[in-house]
Design a protein around this motif. Structure first.
Motif, PDB file in Angstrom:
ATOM      1  N   SER A 213       0.825  -1.208   0.000  1.00 51.87           N
ATOM      2  CA  SER A 213       0.000   0.000   0.000  1.00 51.87           C
ATOM      3  C   SER A 213       0.858   1.256   0.000  1.00 51.87           C
ATOM      4  O   SER A 213       2.016   1.248   0.421  1.00 51.87           O
ATOM      5  CB  SER A 213      -0.903   0.040   1.245  1.00 51.87           C
ATOM      6  OG  SER A 213      -1.877  -0.967   1.192  1.00 51.87           O
ATOM      7  N   ILE A 214       0.236   2.328  -0.465  1.00 50.90           N
ATOM      8  CA  ILE A 214       0.861   3.643  -0.381  1.00 50.90           C
ATOM      9  C   ILE A 214      -0.238   4.665  -0.114  1.00 50.90           C
ATOM     10  O   ILE A 214      -1.364   4.531  -0.603  1.00 50.90           O
ATOM     11  CB  ILE A 214       1.633   3.989  -1.678  1.00 50.90           C
ATOM     12  CG1 ILE A 214       2.476   5.254  -1.495  1.00 50.90           C
ATOM     13  CG2 ILE A 214       0.690   4.134  -2.862  1.00 50.90           C
ATOM     14  CD1 ILE A 214       3.402   5.536  -2.664  1.00 50.90           C
ATOM     15  N   GLN A 215       0.051   5.684   0.686  1.00 47.65           N
ATOM     16  CA  GLN A 215      -0.860   6.798   0.917  1.00 47.65           C
ATOM     17  C   GLN A 215      -0.296   7.976   0.154  1.00 47.65           C
ATOM     18  O   GLN A 215       0.789   8.458   0.456  1.00 47.65           O
ATOM     19  CB  GLN A 215      -0.957   7.119   2.413  1.00 47.65           C
ATOM     20  CG  GLN A 215      -2.037   8.129   2.767  1.00 47.65           C
ATOM     21  CD  GLN A 215      -3.414   7.504   2.862  1.00 47.65           C
ATOM     22  OE1 GLN A 215      -3.532   6.312   3.070  1.00 47.65           O
ATOM     23  NE2 GLN A 215      -4.465   8.307   2.696  1.00 47.65           N
ATOM     24  N   CYS A 216      -0.998   8.424  -0.868  1.00 45.99           N
ATOM     25  CA  CYS A 216      -0.401   9.441  -1.738  1.00 45.99           C
ATOM     26  C   CYS A 216      -1.488  10.180  -2.496  1.00 45.99           C
ATOM     27  O   CYS A 216      -2.649   9.777  -2.502  1.00 45.99           O
ATOM     28  CB  CYS A 216       0.551   8.782  -2.749  1.00 45.99           C
ATOM     29  SG  CYS A 216      -0.299   7.717  -3.950  1.00 45.99           S
ATOM     30  N   ASP A 217      -1.088  11.286  -3.152  1.00 48.98           N
ATOM     31  CA  ASP A 217      -1.963  11.882  -4.132  1.00 48.98           C
ATOM     32  C   ASP A 217      -2.091  10.878  -5.276  1.00 48.98           C
ATOM     33  O   ASP A 217      -1.158  10.142  -5.579  1.00 48.98           O
ATOM     34  CB  ASP A 217      -1.375  13.188  -4.680  1.00 48.98           C
ATOM     35  CG  ASP A 217      -1.263  14.249  -3.597  1.00 48.98           C
ATOM     36  OD1 ASP A 217      -1.937  14.095  -2.568  1.00 48.98           O
ATOM     37  OD2 ASP A 217      -0.498  15.202  -3.787  1.00 48.98           O
ATOM     38  N   TYR A 218      -3.281  10.838  -5.889  1.00 50.27           N
ATOM     39  CA  TYR A 218      -3.489   9.862  -6.954  1.00 50.27           C
ATOM     40  C   TYR A 218      -2.749  10.348  -8.206  1.00 50.27           C
ATOM     41  O   TYR A 218      -3.244  11.161  -8.974  1.00 50.27           O
ATOM     42  CB  TYR A 218      -4.975   9.697  -7.245  1.00 50.27           C
ATOM     43  CG  TYR A 218      -5.231   8.673  -8.328  1.00 50.27           C
ATOM     44  CD1 TYR A 218      -4.986   7.325  -8.098  1.00 50.27           C
ATOM     45  CD2 TYR A 218      -5.679   9.057  -9.580  1.00 50.27           C
ATOM     46  CE1 TYR A 218      -5.197   6.383  -9.087  1.00 50.27           C
ATOM     47  CE2 TYR A 218      -5.905   8.126 -10.579  1.00 50.27           C
ATOM     48  CZ  TYR A 218      -5.652   6.796 -10.315  1.00 50.27           C
ATOM     49  OH  TYR A 218      -5.860   5.870 -11.304  1.00 50.27           O
TER      50      TYR A 218
ATOM     51  N   ALA B 162      -8.538   3.014  -2.444  1.00 50.50           N
ATOM     52  CA  ALA B 162      -9.327   2.724  -1.253  1.00 50.50           C
ATOM     53  C   ALA B 162      -9.985   3.943  -0.606  1.00 50.50           C
ATOM     54  O   ALA B 162     -11.154   3.888  -0.254  1.00 50.50           O
ATOM     55  CB  ALA B 162      -8.447   2.008  -0.221  1.00 50.50           C
ATOM     56  N   ASP B 163      -9.266   5.029  -0.422  1.00 50.22           N
ATOM     57  CA  ASP B 163      -9.772   6.147   0.377  1.00 50.22           C
ATOM     58  C   ASP B 163      -9.788   7.420  -0.448  1.00 50.22           C
ATOM     59  O   ASP B 163      -8.865   7.695  -1.197  1.00 50.22           O
ATOM     60  CB  ASP B 163      -8.894   6.391   1.605  1.00 50.22           C
ATOM     61  CG  ASP B 163      -8.798   5.169   2.490  1.00 50.22           C
ATOM     62  OD1 ASP B 163      -9.841   4.551   2.729  1.00 50.22           O
ATOM     63  OD2 ASP B 163      -7.689   4.832   2.919  1.00 50.22           O
TER      64      ASP B 163
ATOM     65  N   ARG C 165      -6.324  12.614  -2.043  1.00 44.92           N
ATOM     66  CA  ARG C 165      -5.315  11.858  -1.319  1.00 44.92           C
ATOM     67  C   ARG C 165      -5.940  10.513  -0.983  1.00 44.92           C
ATOM     68  O   ARG C 165      -7.012  10.444  -0.417  1.00 44.92           O
ATOM     69  CB  ARG C 165      -4.924  12.612  -0.059  1.00 44.92           C
ATOM     70  CG  ARG C 165      -3.726  12.062   0.655  1.00 44.92           C
ATOM     71  CD  ARG C 165      -2.657  13.096   0.832  1.00 44.92           C
ATOM     72  NE  ARG C 165      -1.550  12.448   1.538  1.00 44.92           N
ATOM     73  CZ  ARG C 165      -0.350  12.303   1.026  1.00 44.92           C
ATOM     74  NH1 ARG C 165      -0.102  12.751  -0.165  1.00 44.92           N
ATOM     75  NH2 ARG C 165       0.607  11.718   1.705  1.00 44.92           N
ATOM     76  N   CYS C 166      -5.277   9.440  -1.365  1.00 40.01           N
ATOM     77  CA  CYS C 166      -5.929   8.150  -1.231  1.00 40.01           C
ATOM     78  C   CYS C 166      -4.938   7.077  -0.817  1.00 40.01           C
ATOM     79  O   CYS C 166      -3.728   7.257  -0.922  1.00 40.01           O
ATOM     80  CB  CYS C 166      -6.587   7.735  -2.550  1.00 40.01           C
ATOM     81  SG  CYS C 166      -5.409   7.381  -3.869  1.00 40.01           S
ATOM     82  N   ARG C 167      -5.495   5.970  -0.320  1.00 38.96           N
ATOM     83  CA  ARG C 167      -4.678   4.772  -0.118  1.00 38.96           C
ATOM     84  C   ARG C 167      -4.837   3.917  -1.358  1.00 38.96           C
ATOM     85  O   ARG C 167      -5.952   3.566  -1.749  1.00 38.96           O
ATOM     86  CB  ARG C 167      -5.110   3.988   1.108  1.00 38.96           C
ATOM     87  CG  ARG C 167      -4.095   2.895   1.463  1.00 38.96           C
ATOM     88  CD  ARG C 167      -4.497   2.093   2.677  1.00 38.96           C
ATOM     89  NE  ARG C 167      -5.434   1.028   2.321  1.00 38.96           N
ATOM     90  CZ  ARG C 167      -6.702   0.993   2.691  1.00 38.96           C
ATOM     91  NH1 ARG C 167      -7.222   1.980   3.396  1.00 38.96           N
ATOM     92  NH2 ARG C 167      -7.487  -0.016   2.352  1.00 38.96           N
TER      93      ARG C 167
END
Length: 274
Positions: free
Chosen positions: A142-147, A176-177, A186-188
């Protein structure tokens, strides 16, 4: 077309009137008649910025006007346009204009306001297939980032270093988010494979099964935003379908490792349906 664009203009007008206040998800759903995920995506792809980014820009630009044309204290201005404190106001202002509120007042610089967004409209109506996706177990990173394609490509590079030897493997991306009031989407994002790594034990989960509207994106992943734009500036208005709150799924049917010809790459975009 006019009715559909009016949906976006209703959101624009509402945010312009209430930019200095917290905006609830339900308010935007009531105005647009779409779920918060869908109106966020429609707004982003038709106007070029998220709802949160538009609201933030209005806060900052109206603050700049007050700095130039009134003698109000900077702290009061920041609070009046909707910031929680002077620190968050100063940070957002400097990120947007490149100078601090104090420097803006001292220099009486020219006002740099951007225009209100003008919704785009796609001339191309995509025709998806309605498919059923079976529940699928996947192994993922996983990564949390701007798409954005660059960050996601880096995640895939790290995943594929884990060494997958099965010839029957399939690859998915799960978005995901999507927080609503943010300056960017900003999404996972989960990079998923249907078999476990040979070199490292990865976490696993199930991709939910169900009905999906499946769109084809042909060519490089770097241009996938163009396909999303066509979906959210035309097809979604005319579909008559009800969407689920489940994540969007991307299936990488033919990717860069499968072919030397960019035009032969194929990504399926799967929008969940109720």
């Amino acid at each position: 077309m006019e009715n559909q664009l009016n949906c976006i203009y209703s959101v624009i007008n509402f945010v312009e009137k209430h930019y200095d206040q917290p905006i609830a998800i339900k308010e935007l759903e009531d105005i647009s008649h779409y779920s918060y995920r869908n109106i966020q995506r429609i707004f982003k792809y038709s106007c070029g910025e998220t709802i949160g980014s538009f609201q933030q820009r209005l806060k900052i630009e109206n603050a700049y006007k007050r700095i130039l044309y009134t003698s109000e204290p900077l702290t009061s201005i920041g609070l009046e346009v909707g910031f929680a404190n002077i620190a968050s106001f100063s940070k957002a202002f400097k990120q947007h204009f490149g100078i601090s509120p104090k420097e803006a007042r001292a220099g009486k610089a020219a006002l740099l306001c951007g225009p209100s967004p003008v919704p785009a409209w796609s001339d191309q109506l995509l025709k998806p297939e309605i498919v059923y996706l079976a529940p699928t177990q996947v192994y993922y990173r996983s990564i949390q980032c701007d798409y954005d394609p660059e960050a996601i490509e880096g995640l895939w590079d790290r995943l594929l270093q884990d060494n997958f030897k099965s010839s029957a493997i399939s690859y998915y991306g799960v978005i995901a988010d999507e927080p609503l009031i943010k300056t960017t989407i900003r999404c996972r994002y989960d990079a998923c494979a249907t078999v476990d790594s040979c070199t490292k034990r990865l976490p696993s989960k199930m991709i939910l099964g169900g009905r999906y509207a499946r769109f084809k994106h042909l060519g490089s992943y770097e241009t996938i935003d163009e396909t999303y734009t066509k979906i959210y500036t035309r097809w979604i208005f005319d579909s008559g379908l009800e969407f689920s709150h489940s994540p969007i799924i991307e299936k990488y049917e033919t990717h860069a490792d499968d072919t030397v010809h960019t035009e032969d790459q194929l990504t399926y975009i799967l929008l969940p349906l109720k």
